[in-house]
Design an enzyme around this catalytic site. Structure first.
Site, PDB file in Angstrom:
ATOM      1  N   ASP A   1       0.823  -1.207   0.000  1.00  0.00           N
ATOM      2  CA  ASP A   1       0.000   0.000   0.000  1.00  0.00           C
ATOM      3  C   ASP A   1       0.859   1.260   0.000  1.00  0.00           C
ATOM      4  OD1 ASP A   1      -1.535  -2.201   0.791  1.00  0.00           O
ATOM      5  OD2 ASP A   1      -2.959  -0.946   1.860  1.00  0.00           O
TER       6      ASP A   1
ATOM      7  N   HIS B   1      -1.109   4.577  -0.513  1.00  0.00           N
ATOM      8  CA  HIS B   1      -2.109   5.504   0.035  1.00  0.00           C
ATOM      9  C   HIS B   1      -1.713   6.966  -0.117  1.00  0.00           C
ATOM     10  CE1 HIS B   1      -5.202   2.911   1.566  1.00  0.00           C
ATOM     11  NE2 HIS B   1      -4.325   2.132   2.164  1.00  0.00           N
TER      12      HIS B   1
ATOM     13  N   ASP C   1      -4.127  -0.171  -3.531  1.00  0.00           N
ATOM     14  CA  ASP C   1      -4.279   0.922  -2.573  1.00  0.00           C
ATOM     15  C   ASP C   1      -3.271   2.040  -2.831  1.00  0.00           C
ATOM     16  OD1 ASP C   1      -6.389  -0.367  -1.434  1.00  0.00           O
ATOM     17  OD2 ASP C   1      -5.591  -0.386   0.600  1.00  0.00           O
TER      18      ASP C   1
ATOM     19  N   ASP D   1      -6.227   7.544  -1.632  1.00  0.00           N
ATOM     20  CA  ASP D   1      -6.966   7.764  -0.374  1.00  0.00           C
ATOM     21  C   ASP D   1      -6.006   7.986   0.794  1.00  0.00           C
ATOM     22  OD1 ASP D   1      -9.575   7.815  -1.237  1.00  0.00           O
ATOM     23  OD2 ASP D   1      -9.858   5.658  -1.033  1.00  0.00           O
ATOM     24  N   ARG D   2      -6.473   8.829   1.711  1.00  0.00           N
ATOM     25  CA  ARG D   2      -5.804   9.171   2.971  1.00  0.00           C
ATOM     26  C   ARG D   2      -4.607  10.098   2.769  1.00  0.00           C
ATOM     27  NH1 ARG D   2      -7.148   3.600   4.600  1.00  0.00           N
ATOM     28  NH2 ARG D   2      -8.771   3.738   6.190  1.00  0.00           N
TER      29      ARG D   2
ATOM     30  N   ASN E   1      -8.575  -2.603  -2.447  1.00  0.00           N
ATOM     31  CA  ASN E   1      -9.940  -2.287  -2.028  1.00  0.00           C
ATOM     32  C   ASN E   1     -10.224  -0.791  -2.065  1.00  0.00           C
ATOM     33  OD1 ASN E   1      -8.205  -1.997   0.323  1.00  0.00           O
ATOM     34  ND2 ASN E   1     -10.061  -1.707   1.509  1.00  0.00           N
ATOM     35  N   HIS E   2      -9.186   0.064  -2.184  1.00  0.00           N
ATOM     36  CA  HIS E   2      -9.404   1.506  -2.290  1.00  0.00           C
ATOM     37  C   HIS E   2      -9.405   1.986  -3.735  1.00  0.00           C
ATOM     38  CE1 HIS E   2      -9.462   3.237   1.826  1.00  0.00           C
ATOM     39  NE2 HIS E   2      -8.960   2.054   2.119  1.00  0.00           N
TER      40      HIS E   2
ATOM     41  N   HIS F   1      -4.054  -8.234  -3.155  1.00  0.00           N
ATOM     42  CA  HIS F   1      -4.075  -7.146  -2.183  1.00  0.00           C
ATOM     43  C   HIS F   1      -4.484  -7.594  -0.793  1.00  0.00           C
ATOM     44  CE1 HIS F   1      -4.385  -3.140  -0.556  1.00  0.00           C
ATOM     45  NE2 HIS F   1      -5.599  -3.439  -0.117  1.00  0.00           N
TER      46      HIS F   1
ATOM     47  N   ARG G   1     -13.512  -5.746   9.701  1.00  0.00           N
ATOM     48  CA  ARG G   1     -13.549  -4.775   8.599  1.00  0.00           C
ATOM     49  C   ARG G   1     -14.950  -4.638   8.015  1.00  0.00           C
ATOM     50  NH1 ARG G   1      -8.562  -3.143   6.296  1.00  0.00           N
ATOM     51  NH2 ARG G   1      -6.772  -4.429   6.839  1.00  0.00           N
TER      52      ARG G   1
ATOM     53  N   HIS H   1      -2.625  -4.647   2.452  1.00  0.00           N
ATOM     54  CA  HIS H   1      -3.929  -4.395   3.084  1.00  0.00           C
ATOM     55  C   HIS H   1      -3.856  -4.072   4.575  1.00  0.00           C
ATOM     56  CE1 HIS H   1      -8.234  -4.349   3.016  1.00  0.00           C
ATOM     57  NE2 HIS H   1      -8.412  -5.483   3.643  1.00  0.00           N
TER      58      HIS H   1
ATOM     59  N   ASP I   1     -31.899  14.893  -3.520  1.00  0.00           N
ATOM     60  CA  ASP I   1     -32.198  15.845  -4.603  1.00  0.00           C
ATOM     61  C   ASP I   1     -32.505  15.057  -5.878  1.00  0.00           C
ATOM     62  OD1 ASP I   1     -32.368  18.000  -6.310  1.00  0.00           O
ATOM     63  OD2 ASP I   1     -30.192  18.261  -6.452  1.00  0.00           O
TER      64      ASP I   1
ATOM     65  N   ASP J   1     -34.401  15.591  -8.542  1.00  0.00           N
ATOM     66  CA  ASP J   1     -34.432  16.240  -9.857  1.00  0.00           C
ATOM     67  C   ASP J   1     -33.103  16.879 -10.239  1.00  0.00           C
ATOM     68  OD1 ASP J   1     -34.378  18.308  -8.086  1.00  0.00           O
ATOM     69  OD2 ASP J   1     -36.221  19.288  -8.797  1.00  0.00           O
TER      70      ASP J   1
ATOM     71  N   SER K   1     -31.486  19.389  -9.125  1.00  0.00           N
ATOM     72  CA  SER K   1     -31.558  20.842  -9.271  1.00  0.00           C
ATOM     73  C   SER K   1     -30.522  21.566  -8.421  1.00  0.00           C
ATOM     74  CB  SER K   1     -32.957  21.323  -8.867  1.00  0.00           C
ATOM     75  OG  SER K   1     -33.198  21.065  -7.485  1.00  0.00           O
TER      76      SER K   1
ATOM     77  N   GLU L   1     -39.262  16.550  -1.639  1.00  0.00           N
ATOM     78  CA  GLU L   1     -38.138  15.608  -1.674  1.00  0.00           C
ATOM     79  C   GLU L   1     -37.668  15.255  -0.273  1.00  0.00           C
ATOM     80  OE1 GLU L   1     -36.080  16.956  -5.923  1.00  0.00           O
ATOM     81  OE2 GLU L   1     -35.553  17.978  -4.052  1.00  0.00           O
TER      82      GLU L   1
ATOM     83  N   ASP M   1     -33.800  25.355   6.224  1.00  0.00           N
ATOM     84  CA  ASP M   1     -33.952  26.428   5.246  1.00  0.00           C
ATOM     85  C   ASP M   1     -33.587  27.762   5.899  1.00  0.00           C
ATOM     86  OD1 ASP M   1     -34.579  27.957   3.087  1.00  0.00           O
ATOM     87  OD2 ASP M   1     -36.754  27.824   3.377  1.00  0.00           O
TER      88      ASP M   1
ATOM     89  N   GLU N   1     -26.734  24.862   3.341  1.00  0.00           N
ATOM     90  CA  GLU N   1     -27.720  24.859   4.424  1.00  0.00           C
ATOM     91  C   GLU N   1     -27.851  23.461   5.024  1.00  0.00           C
ATOM     92  OE1 GLU N   1     -30.771  28.411   2.938  1.00  0.00           O
ATOM     93  OE2 GLU N   1     -31.040  26.350   2.197  1.00  0.00           O
TER      94      GLU N   1
END
Length: 736
Positions: free
Chosen positions: A263, A265, A292, A295-296, A324-325, A376, A453, A480, A661, A663, A665, A672, A701, A712
């Site tokens: 790894d 990372h 891996d 990440d991190r 796995n990452h 891995h 895990r 791993h 969300d 739609d 938007s 929703e 809101d 928000e």
């Protein structure tokens, strides 16, 4: 000590040979003439005895005191090292337990997402037509896969409306960004021209050694690679990787050696240390990188691009395994997706789509000379390499669950998904792949689910022996797991773990390592280990105690954060043990409550001195002091259980926002929000009353425009910090 014993023996021989009957004289002779054991005449003995009585009586006392002082110093030093080892071990235990608990939470969160998408009507995927076509998916394709890719699109299809209340400078930035985004949306990323003032590395294709070295120097100088170069590297790598079998098959017939790395990372410095010590990949210097890569770490993308560039430069000398990452679901939680968005802004969505293609094209393992298996995670009792060789790995957008695609048997009949991926069918295709990437070895025998895990299996020594013997293999190399020394042998030296990211948890926490297998097809492959540490000069000058203290402080900070997240739960548990409302409970009850509340199996009794105070009068624990070191405050509305559910998954709140969300938007309407609460109510012990839904929506809101924006939504759950971090979230996520 040994010399003193020899002297005493010689003096006893001298005492037996002497004719003197004066016992006191003989005793003084033994004390005063250590080291003299030769036979002498009675006269000389008498003279020497007389001299010994005239010597200072404290001469032996000095020697004794010196010896005692040495013994005390030695004993103190051993106790000191033992205390350091205890601190190191429980620190390591804290880091590892929290890391694995986070992965387990991610598996639970995945199921949570799946429940949302199963019950809430799906929104159309954004700009993913080509991906769906490439993967051969149908309309029944997994909803989570399309969701995740929509999330990964990073706002390329975001709404054009502006958030009310935004400052004029923010609106100007937003207009510029959207104009730029729309301008670049019509052309391919690799066709975007390189600006005249671009100061990063330049890449020409096909890649040469000079290009590769220039790229490494540029990344080492903290420069970004132009998006057009990035896109070309990703596309070429995905196309080339697709042609590879599920298992790489390198040979040492010419090189007589091969290097296996674990790894990384996002630890770019560690990768460059490996290249400095071991040389760049070449035909005579082949490499296997065991997953891996991202990440991190803060330089995950640079690490990935460097490895892919090495692969394109010398494809026969670089084998890349999937970890796995290399999974967009994991990337959403552990930072890789955010890193891409911060570094490449409006191009992030399309880059993430290309990265997803690369991850899905990575081989699942490597078999060196037909004798050494490199995967891995590990194996399980049901692992069958012949089954895995025939797997269509490209359909696995995420390894966390089976892909929802139709599969045909040999007669052309469609196999029902319930039959193909039944949880009771341990030899299923998906289970085979999951075990390769998620499993861990255990000291004993047998095979069991990896509950620590949340995915894969625990496999014992007998399982390793069985799988290796079944396929004619001699050694299993996996990664791993972080190891303090960078590597560790298990299962009668037939299973070895290698981890190449040094200082993984904190500076000074562990060394990195890589394995050199030296030999050939007709010779035994002997493993040699090279350890390294890319620590800063400041760390090199620290004492053992300072290093352990630095790592311990970081571990306790992580632990307190976990305790604070569960404060409400823990307080209720403490109160159940505090029957008389004294604010005090005994130590055993305190430990049980923490283990239940945090779901962490740690030596709580040992950690008590670092976390909570005792009452000096009766020795009971003041349980409220458990929360004193954390300043942030959680949501106080304990009646609304949906808030608790969402807060526990705060690292993926943005993903949850986009699920609700429907739609697309960029805002959540009251309808929703109500649909989402209805769904969550089905999975909670008590449904959410309609009045509570309305009150929650109104409280979110903040500007009272009847819609809930992303900012928000985040602010409502108190995860947007002040200052620059808040500005980053506003600019990077709020604009979408």
């Amino acid at each position: 000590m040994g010399g003193g014993a020899s002297m005493h023996k010689k003096n006893r021989d001298h005492h037996r040979s002497s004719t003197s009957s004066d016992s006191s004289s003989c005793s003084q002779s033994k004390l005063g003439f250590r080291g003299r054991g030769k036979k002498t005449k009675e006269k000389n003995t008498s003279i020497k005895s007389t001299r010994s009585t005239s010597d200072p009586p404290f001469s032996m006392g000095k020697l004794e005191r010196a010896l005692k002082a040495a013994i005390l110093i030695q004993r103190w030093y051993r106790q000191y090292l033992a205390r350091m080892e205890i601190r190191r071990r429980y620190t390591w235990n804290i880091f590892q337990t929290i890391e694995y608990a986070g992965e387990q939470d991610q598996m639970k969160l995945y199921n949570f997402f799946n429940a949302l998408l199963t019950h809430i009507p799906q929104k159309p995927s954004v700009g993913m037509g080509s991906l769906v076509k490439d993967s051969g998916s149908t309309n029944e394709r997994g909803s989570l896969d399309s969701l995740s890719m929509s999330i990964s699109s990073g706002g390329d299809g975001s709404s054009q409306s502006e958030t009310p209340g935004r400052s004029s400078s923010s609106r100007m930035k937003l207009r510029k960004r959207k104009l730029f985004s729309n301008t670049g949306a019509g052309i391919d990323l690799e066709d975007i021209p390189v600006e005249c003032d671009y100061k990063g590395p330049h890449v020409k294709f096909p890649l040469t050694l000079q290009n590769l070295q220039e790229l490494i120097d540029g990344f080492n100088g903290k420069k970004y690679l132009h998006v057009s170069y990035v896109a070309r590297i990703l596309k070429l790598a995905a196309v080339t990787l697709r042609t590879r079998a599920n298992f790489n098959q390198p040979s040492t017939v010419h090189s007589k050696q091969i290097t296996v790395c674990g790894d990384l990372h996002g630890k770019l410095d560690d990768l460059y240390v490996i290249f400095y010590k071991n040389g760049l990949p070449a035909a005579e210097n082949p490499y296997v990188f065991n997953g891996d890569y991202v990440d991190r770490g803060k330089k995950s993308f640079e690490t990935l691009l460097t490895l892919l560039s090495c692969f394109l430069y010398c494809p026969d000398a670089v084998c890349l395994n999937r970890g796995n990452h290399e999974d967009h679901i994991m990337n959403m939680r552990y930072g890789f997706i955010r890193e891409i968005r911060l570094k490449y802004k409006v191009f992030a969505g399309r880059l993430l789509s290309l990265i997803d293609q690369v991850f899905r094209s990575l081989p699942l393992g490597t078999i060196i000379d037909g004798r050494v298996l490199v995967v891995h995670g590990g194996i399980s009792a049901s692992t069958d390499l012949k089954i895995i060789e025939d797997v269509d790995r490209h359909k696995y957008v995420s390894i966390l669950r089976p892909p929802v695609v139709e599969t045909m048997d040999g007669d052309g009949k469609i196999i029902p998904l319930s039959d193909l991926y039944s949880s009771s069918n341990n030899s299923s295709e998906w289970k085979q792949v999951l075990d390769l990437l998620w499993s861990d070895p255990q000291p004993g025998n047998g095979c069991s689910p990896n509950t620590f895990r949340g995915g894969g299996s625990y496999f014992g020594c007998d399982v390793t022996e069985k799988v290796l013997q079944k396929h004619g293999l001699q050694l299993l190399i996996r990664s791993h797991e972080c190891k303090q020394a960078g590597y560790e042998f298990m299962h009668n030296n037939k299973c070895v773990t290698v981890f190449s990211a040094s200082n993984y948890y904190e500076e000074g926490s562990n060394k990195g390592a890589y394995i050199k297998l030296i030999g050939g097809p007709s010779q035994p492959l002997e493993p040699y280990f090279v350890q390294f540490n890319s620590a800063t000069p400041k760390l090199r000058g620290m004492t053992i105690r300072q290093r352990v203290g630095l790592v311990e402080t970081s571990a306790l900070r992580e632990l307190r954060s976990r305790i604070h997240e569960r404060q409400e739960q823990l307080t209720q548990l403490f109160i159940t043990y505090d029957r008389h409302a004294t604010g005090l409970i005994n130590l055993s009850d305190w430990c049980v409550a923490l283990e239940k509340g945090t779901e962490l199996r740690l030596p709580w009794r040992l950690l008590r001195t670092k976390i909570a105070e005792l009452d000096p009068g009766n020795g009971l624990v003041k349980y409220q002091t458990t929360f004193e070191d954390e300043s942030s405050v959680m949501s106080e509305d304990s009646e609304v259980t949906v808030a608790e559910v969402l807060y526990r998954n705060k690292s993926s709140l943005e993903a949850i926002f986009r699920i609700i969300d429907k739609d697309n938007s960029g805002y959540i309407s009251m309808e929703e929000f109500s649909d989402a609460c209805d769904l969550l109510g089905r999975h909670l012990s008590s449904p959410i009353p309609p009045q509570t839904m309305t009150e929650m929506a109104r409280s979110m809101d903040l500007n009272k425009d009847g819609l809930i924006s992303l900012n928000e939504f985040l602010e409502s759950f108190r995860i947007v910090s002040s200052g620059q971090e808040c500005l980053d979230v506003d600019e990077e996520d709020g604009d979408e």
